[in-house]
Design a protein around this motif. Structure first.
Motif, PDB file in Angstrom:
ATOM      1  N   VAL A   1      11.287   7.773  -4.749  1.00 26.05           N
ATOM      2  CA  VAL A   1      11.721   6.425  -4.388  1.00 26.05           C
ATOM      3  C   VAL A   1      10.574   5.438  -4.601  1.00 26.05           C
ATOM      4  CG1 VAL A   1      12.480   4.954  -2.458  1.00 26.05           C
ATOM      5  CG2 VAL A   1      13.443   7.252  -2.744  1.00 26.05           C
ATOM      6  N   ILE A   2       9.374   5.832  -4.190  1.00 29.14           N
ATOM      7  CA  ILE A   2       8.200   4.972  -4.351  1.00 29.14           C
ATOM      8  C   ILE A   2       7.924   4.723  -5.828  1.00 29.14           C
ATOM      9  CG2 ILE A   2       5.691   4.844  -4.037  1.00 29.14           C
ATOM     10  CD1 ILE A   2       6.150   6.385  -1.371  1.00 29.14           C
ATOM     11  N   GLU A   3       7.953   5.765  -6.643  1.00 30.93           N
ATOM     12  CA  GLU A   3       7.694   5.617  -8.081  1.00 30.93           C
ATOM     13  C   GLU A   3       8.726   4.720  -8.745  1.00 30.93           C
ATOM     14  OE1 GLU A   3       7.088   9.427  -9.953  1.00 30.93           O
ATOM     15  OE2 GLU A   3       5.577   9.968  -8.463  1.00 30.93           O
ATOM     16  N   ALA A   4       9.993   4.870  -8.373  1.00 22.80           N
ATOM     17  CA  ALA A   4      11.042   4.020  -8.941  1.00 22.80           C
ATOM     18  C   ALA A   4      10.813   2.558  -8.540  1.00 22.80           C
ATOM     19  CB  ALA A   4      12.415   4.489  -8.473  1.00 22.80           C
ATOM     20  N   GLU A   5      10.415   2.343  -7.304  1.00 27.24           N
ATOM     21  CA  GLU A   5      10.161   0.984  -6.836  1.00 27.24           C
ATOM     22  C   GLU A   5       8.924   0.385  -7.509  1.00 27.24           C
ATOM     23  OE1 GLU A   5       9.717  -1.256  -2.593  1.00 27.24           O
ATOM     24  OE2 GLU A   5      11.082   0.460  -2.711  1.00 27.24           O
ATOM     25  N   GLN A   6       7.912   1.214  -7.776  1.00 37.13           N
ATOM     26  CA  GLN A   6       6.733   0.732  -8.500  1.00 37.13           C
ATOM     27  C   GLN A   6       7.144   0.241  -9.887  1.00 37.13           C
ATOM     28  OE1 GLN A   6       4.483   4.353  -8.280  1.00 37.13           O
ATOM     29  NE2 GLN A   6       3.060   3.520  -6.759  1.00 37.13           N
ATOM     30  N   ASP A   7       7.946   1.031 -10.595  1.00 39.35           N
ATOM     31  CA  ASP A   7       8.405   0.638 -11.931  1.00 39.35           C
ATOM     32  C   ASP A   7       9.226  -0.647 -11.883  1.00 39.35           C
ATOM     33  OD1 ASP A   7       7.165   2.802 -13.111  1.00 39.35           O
ATOM     34  OD2 ASP A   7       8.976   4.043 -13.158  1.00 39.35           O
ATOM     35  N   GLU A   8      10.045  -0.773 -10.843  1.00 37.35           N
ATOM     36  CA  GLU A   8      10.931  -1.929 -10.708  1.00 37.35           C
ATOM     37  C   GLU A   8      10.198  -3.192 -10.266  1.00 37.35           C
ATOM     38  OE1 GLU A   8      14.236  -3.282  -7.492  1.00 37.35           O
ATOM     39  OE2 GLU A   8      14.397  -1.229  -8.212  1.00 37.35           O
ATOM     40  N   LYS A   9       9.174  -3.046  -9.410  1.00 34.82           N
ATOM     41  CA  LYS A   9       8.550  -4.223  -8.806  1.00 34.82           C
ATOM     42  C   LYS A   9       7.123  -4.507  -9.264  1.00 34.82           C
ATOM     43  CE  LYS A   9      11.113  -4.200  -4.483  1.00 34.82           C
ATOM     44  NZ  LYS A   9      10.995  -4.239  -3.023  1.00 34.82           N
ATOM     45  N   VAL A  10       6.347  -3.479  -9.588  1.00 32.54           N
ATOM     46  CA  VAL A  10       4.903  -3.645  -9.777  1.00 32.54           C
ATOM     47  C   VAL A  10       4.475  -3.567 -11.233  1.00 32.54           C
ATOM     48  CG1 VAL A  10       2.633  -2.717  -9.175  1.00 32.54           C
ATOM     49  CG2 VAL A  10       4.472  -2.691  -7.478  1.00 32.54           C
ATOM     50  N   TYR A  11       4.908  -2.554 -11.937  1.00 36.88           N
ATOM     51  CA  TYR A  11       4.390  -2.295 -13.284  1.00 36.88           C
ATOM     52  C   TYR A  11       5.142  -3.096 -14.331  1.00 36.88           C
ATOM     53  CZ  TYR A  11       1.924   1.385 -10.859  1.00 36.88           C
ATOM     54  OH  TYR A  11       1.126   2.073  -9.982  1.00 36.88           O
TER      55      TYR A  11
ATOM     56  N   ALA B   1       2.980  -7.349   9.610  1.00 32.97           N
ATOM     57  CA  ALA B   1       4.290  -7.940   9.297  1.00 32.97           C
ATOM     58  C   ALA B   1       4.436  -8.232   7.804  1.00 32.97           C
ATOM     59  CB  ALA B   1       4.480  -9.221  10.101  1.00 32.97           C
ATOM     60  N   ASP B   2       3.318  -8.315   7.090  1.00 29.44           N
ATOM     61  CA  ASP B   2       3.364  -8.585   5.647  1.00 29.44           C
ATOM     62  C   ASP B   2       3.592  -7.334   4.826  1.00 29.44           C
ATOM     63  OD1 ASP B   2       2.978 -11.254   5.940  1.00 29.44           O
ATOM     64  OD2 ASP B   2       0.825 -11.173   5.630  1.00 29.44           O
ATOM     65  N   TYR B   3       3.627  -6.182   5.441  1.00 38.84           N
ATOM     66  CA  TYR B   3       3.786  -4.933   4.716  1.00 38.84           C
ATOM     67  C   TYR B   3       5.070  -4.936   3.926  1.00 38.84           C
ATOM     68  CZ  TYR B   3       1.160  -0.605   4.759  1.00 38.84           C
ATOM     69  OH  TYR B   3       0.294   0.416   4.443  1.00 38.84           O
ATOM     70  N   GLU B   4       5.012  -4.593   2.627  1.00 39.14           N
ATOM     71  CA  GLU B   4       6.196  -4.503   1.771  1.00 39.14           C
ATOM     72  C   GLU B   4       6.991  -3.267   2.136  1.00 39.14           C
ATOM     73  OE1 GLU B   4       7.710  -6.365  -0.561  1.00 39.14           O
ATOM     74  OE2 GLU B   4       6.243  -7.922  -0.343  1.00 39.14           O
TER      75      GLU B   4
ATOM     76  N   LEU C   1       0.863  -1.166   0.000  1.00 39.22           N
ATOM     77  CA  LEU C   1       0.000   0.000   0.000  1.00 39.22           C
ATOM     78  C   LEU C   1       0.907   1.225   0.000  1.00 39.22           C
ATOM     79  CD1 LEU C   1      -2.969   0.915   0.141  1.00 39.22           C
ATOM     80  CD2 LEU C   1      -2.727   0.950   2.629  1.00 39.22           C
ATOM     81  N   TRP C   2       1.237   1.722  -1.201  1.00 40.06           N
ATOM     82  CA  TRP C   2       2.184   2.834  -1.281  1.00 40.06           C
ATOM     83  C   TRP C   2       1.578   4.140  -0.796  1.00 40.06           C
ATOM     84  CZ3 TRP C   2       1.662  -0.202  -5.814  1.00 40.06           C
ATOM     85  CH2 TRP C   2       0.725   0.254  -6.742  1.00 40.06           C
ATOM     86  N   GLU C   3       0.264   4.181  -0.722  1.00 42.09           N
ATOM     87  CA  GLU C   3      -0.365   5.392  -0.191  1.00 42.09           C
ATOM     88  C   GLU C   3       0.083   5.653   1.252  1.00 42.09           C
ATOM     89  OE1 GLU C   3      -4.662   5.383   0.814  1.00 42.09           O
ATOM     90  OE2 GLU C   3      -4.728   7.146  -0.482  1.00 42.09           O
ATOM     91  N   ASP C   4       0.368   4.607   2.010  1.00 47.33           N
ATOM     92  CA  ASP C   4       0.813   4.752   3.399  1.00 47.33           C
ATOM     93  C   ASP C   4       2.330   4.703   3.538  1.00 47.33           C
ATOM     94  OD1 ASP C   4      -1.800   4.943   4.193  1.00 47.33           O
ATOM     95  OD2 ASP C   4      -1.948   2.859   4.875  1.00 47.33           O
ATOM     96  N   ASP C   5       3.036   4.572   2.431  1.00 50.89           N
ATOM     97  CA  ASP C   5       4.493   4.498   2.454  1.00 50.89           C
ATOM     98  C   ASP C   5       5.038   5.906   2.698  1.00 50.89           C
ATOM     99  OD1 ASP C   5       7.252   4.148   1.793  1.00 50.89           O
ATOM    100  OD2 ASP C   5       6.703   2.442   0.525  1.00 50.89           O
TER     101      ASP C   5
END
Length: 185
Positions: free
Chosen positions: A103-113, A182-185, A93-97
């Motif tokens: 950093v979040i956008e780069a990680e989204q591109d690397e891991k999610v999209y 504990a499962d939070y990425e 949940l990147w909204e709460d990150d």
């Protein structure tokens, strides 16, 4: 419903076909092996076996999903680098990150999209996507503008679609999902 095992696919497909017939759902035409191979070659992927079998034996999309939403046909499914691995195993949940947005956008591109194709677009920046590469290959995840999470905790395409057949608009794809900090990425 668990993720089905390959030895169960034929039995599950038969059950799904019976439910589709009973509900009088109009599926798109099934795809041939040649059509599937051409798609896979052009996208440099091998589709998850359960989804591939569904496309060959059940149909390629339908107009009957949620309200005005539809199950995308393979050729109309937006895909995000389907051959590159989707890197998440747990929800994020990147909204709460609290990290910097760059950093979040780069990680989204690397891991999610990457490593997924869109099955259904629900509107309001929400979709159900099939993971096509990575450790969660074959699972259906919920994508939103604020985060991503698996449906029904480790739900594969056949289980996800069968759950919809059983419950249509009343489907709770998160009924088995347990939120654990504990499962939070």
């Amino acid at each position: 419903m668990p993720v089905y095992q390959p030895e169960d696919y034929e039995k599950v497909i038969e059950r799904i076909q019976g439910k589709i017939d009973a509900l009088q759902i109009q599926m798109g035409n099934c795809l041939s092996e040649e059509e599937l191979a051409a798609y896979e070659d052009s996208h440099k992927i091998q589709l998850p076996q359960a989804y591939r079998l569904f496309l060959k034996k059940v149909g390629n999309g339908c107009e009957c999903m949620y309200d005005d939403c539809r199950l995308n046909s393979l050729e109309d499914s937006p895909c995000q680098s389907p051959h590159e691995p989707f890197m998440l195993e747990k929800f994020w949940l990147w909204e709460d990150d609290e990290r910097d947005s760059d950093v979040i956008e780069a990680e989204q591109d690397e891991k999610v999209y990457r490593g997924n194709i869109e099955l259904i677009y629900l509107g309001d920046s929400m979709s159900y996507n099939l993971i096509t590469a990575g450790k969660c290959r074959g699972e259906v995840w919920n994508f939103t503008d604020v985060g991503v999470q698996p449906c029904c905790e480790r739900q594969d395409f056949l289980g996800w679609f069968e759950l919809w057949l059983d419950n249509q608009d009343e489907t709770d794809y998160y009924k088995d999902y347990v939120y654990d900090e504990a499962d939070y990425e």
